[in-house]
Design a protein around this motif. Structure first.
Motif, short mmCIF file in Angstrom:
data_model
loop_
_atom_site.label_atom_id
_atom_site.label_comp_id
_atom_site.label_asym_id
_atom_site.label_seq_id
_atom_site.Cartn_x
_atom_site.Cartn_y
_atom_site.Cartn_z
N HIS A 19 -69.94 -31.12 -5.37
CA HIS A 19 -69.98 -30.79 -3.95
C HIS A 19 -71.00 -31.71 -3.29
N ASN A 20 -70.48 -32.65 -2.48
CA ASN A 20 -71.34 -33.67 -1.88
C ASN A 20 -71.21 -33.69 -0.36
N TRP A 21 -72.22 -34.26 0.27
CA TRP A 21 -72.18 -34.51 1.71
C TRP A 21 -72.86 -35.84 1.99
N ALA A 22 -72.84 -36.29 3.23
CA ALA A 22 -73.21 -37.67 3.55
C ALA A 22 -74.60 -38.05 3.07
N SER A 23 -75.54 -37.12 3.13
CA SER A 23 -76.91 -37.44 2.71
C SER A 23 -77.19 -37.06 1.26
N LYS A 24 -76.18 -36.59 0.56
CA LYS A 24 -76.35 -36.21 -0.86
C LYS A 24 -75.09 -36.57 -1.63
N MET A 25 -75.11 -37.72 -2.27
CA MET A 25 -73.93 -38.16 -3.00
C MET A 25 -74.22 -38.37 -4.48
N HIS A 143 -65.14 -22.02 4.31
CA HIS A 143 -65.05 -22.69 3.01
C HIS A 143 -65.31 -24.18 3.19
N SER A 144 -66.31 -24.70 2.49
CA SER A 144 -66.74 -26.09 2.63
C SER A 144 -66.05 -26.96 1.59
N LEU A 145 -65.42 -28.05 2.07
CA LEU A 145 -64.68 -28.92 1.18
C LEU A 145 -65.56 -29.93 0.46
#
Length: 384
Positions: A19-25, A143-145
């Motif tokens: 589970h990632n987002w722009a500031s955590k990859m 729900h977060s993709l």
């Protein structure tokens, strides 16, 4: 009742997927500090700090913590400062913690949650009562993709909706064409009744880029645009040029941040965390100030285990302005009944019983304190 000791357990839950987002990859979710606060009356309070080294405020205003720094700060600074105090005296405990070390809100939040849990158990009331009472007993799940291949996003969104999710949250901010395609295709596949919200996590390179992407996404009816660029000033410029409400997350940690956002007309709503302000006590203050300024909120977080998520849900219950669909997990131990995708980010959990999920909403646990029982065998199994 007096605090006698605090044990810090570092754990890592098995994720259902990355589970990632722009500031955590790079860093995985599920690595967290679990706090066990002991008292002279034998009452134990549980808390959690899902601290992340890559998670912080805009322009380094607040900095990354980690489970390891949380343990160091609690053992070296916070425990000596509050040992012997009554966990019911939460304002005094925060004063003591703030005097002994500046910052470190995630470490202080873990202690705060554990104090509320112990106090609620001692008084025989849920944490929401200690926060002023429950306006509601549940909150709608968003729900977060996460950022992943588009085909995986589509399949997961469809599976989550089939299980009852009413809102899909799209992590964006790294590829503008991908971000527009994702929203367009989700709207086509899911229909008009499912809410879609987007979260850039400060990822867009400029205000102009964020505005251009959001305007294209707005053609497909988005619920809100969350933190597309860094800083309150940038958010204000985006907000003035798009139709959708702007939500502040990385720019909304403290009461002072909320006042700045209001002065700049930078956000219609905020993502209210237990952890960012330093615990439930201060989160309630942030929510109250935001409400007085006409803002509304979701309840944000860092994909906590059932311990931290219970605190999130009690905050949701006690916060009148927390009306938006929120990424509060449907915390579920392995083998328990419940959804397999909607609101599910881990293959197991540290709590004994799953949280109730019904009509797209996750419910706050009932009972005194946080209303949960921690499975100590799981605490040992997932120790790191």
């Amino acid at each position: 009742m007096k605090i006698t000791d605090i044990k810090v357990h570092l754990v890592r839950l098995p994720p259902r997927r990355d589970h990632n987002w722009a500031s955590k990859m790079s860093t995985p979710i599920g690595h967290t500090a679990i706090i066990e606060l002991e008292t002279d009356e034998g009452i134990v309070g549980w808390g959690e700090s899902p601290a992340g080294a890559t998670w912080g405020g805009s322009h380094m205003r607040y900095y990354g913590e980690s489970p390891e720094t949380v343990r160091l700060v609690i053992e070296t600074h916070l425990l000596p400062a509050i040992k012997g105090m009554d966990p019911v005296d939460i304002s005094l405990i925060h004063d003591a913690m703030d005097k002994v070390i500046k910052g470190h809100p995630y470490a202080k939040a873990a202690v705060d949650i554990a104090c509320y849990d112990a106090a609620g158990k001692a008084l025989g009331v849920p944490v929401s009562t200690l926060l002023g009472g429950a306006h509601k007993n549940s909150i709608e799940v968003a729900h977060s993709l996460g950022i992943m291949d588009l085909d995986k996003c589509y399949a997961e969104a469809e599976a989550a909706v089939a299980e009852g999710a009413l809102t899909i949250k799209c992590k964006t901010g790294l590829d503008t064409e991908r971000d527009v395609t994702l929203v367009r295709e989700l709207r086509r596949r899911l229909g008009d009744d499912i809410k879609i919200r987007v979260d850039g996590n400060e990822g867009y390179a400029s205000v102009a880029e964020a505005v251009a992407v959001t305007r294209r996404q707005e053609e497909f009816n988005i619920l809100l645009c969350e933190q597309p660029v860094m800083g309150a000033a940038g958010l204000g410029k985006v907000a003035a040029r798009i139709e959708s409400p702007v939500m502040a997350d990385e720019s909304a940690w403290t009461v002072q941040d909320i006042l700045e956002l209001d002065a700049l007309d930078a956000a219609a709503c905020i993502s209210l965390y237990v952890t960012k302000p330093g615990g439930l006590f201060k989160a309630r203050q942030v929510g109250d100030i935001a409400g007085h300024l006409g803002m509304y909120a979701d309840i944000g977080g860092s994909i906590e285990t059932g311990i931290g998520n219970a605190a999130n849900l009690h905050l949701a219950s006690a916060t009148k302005i927390a009306t938006l669909p929120s990424v509060c997990p449907v915390s579920t131990p392995e083998g328990a009944a419940g959804p397999k995708t909607a609101g599910i980010y881990y293959l197991d959990d540290l709590i004994a019983e799953p949280f109730k999920f019904e009509n797209g909403r996750v419910f706050a646990p009932e009972g005194p304190g946080l209303g949960i029982e921690v499975n100590r065998e799981k605490l040992a199994r997932y120790a790191v």
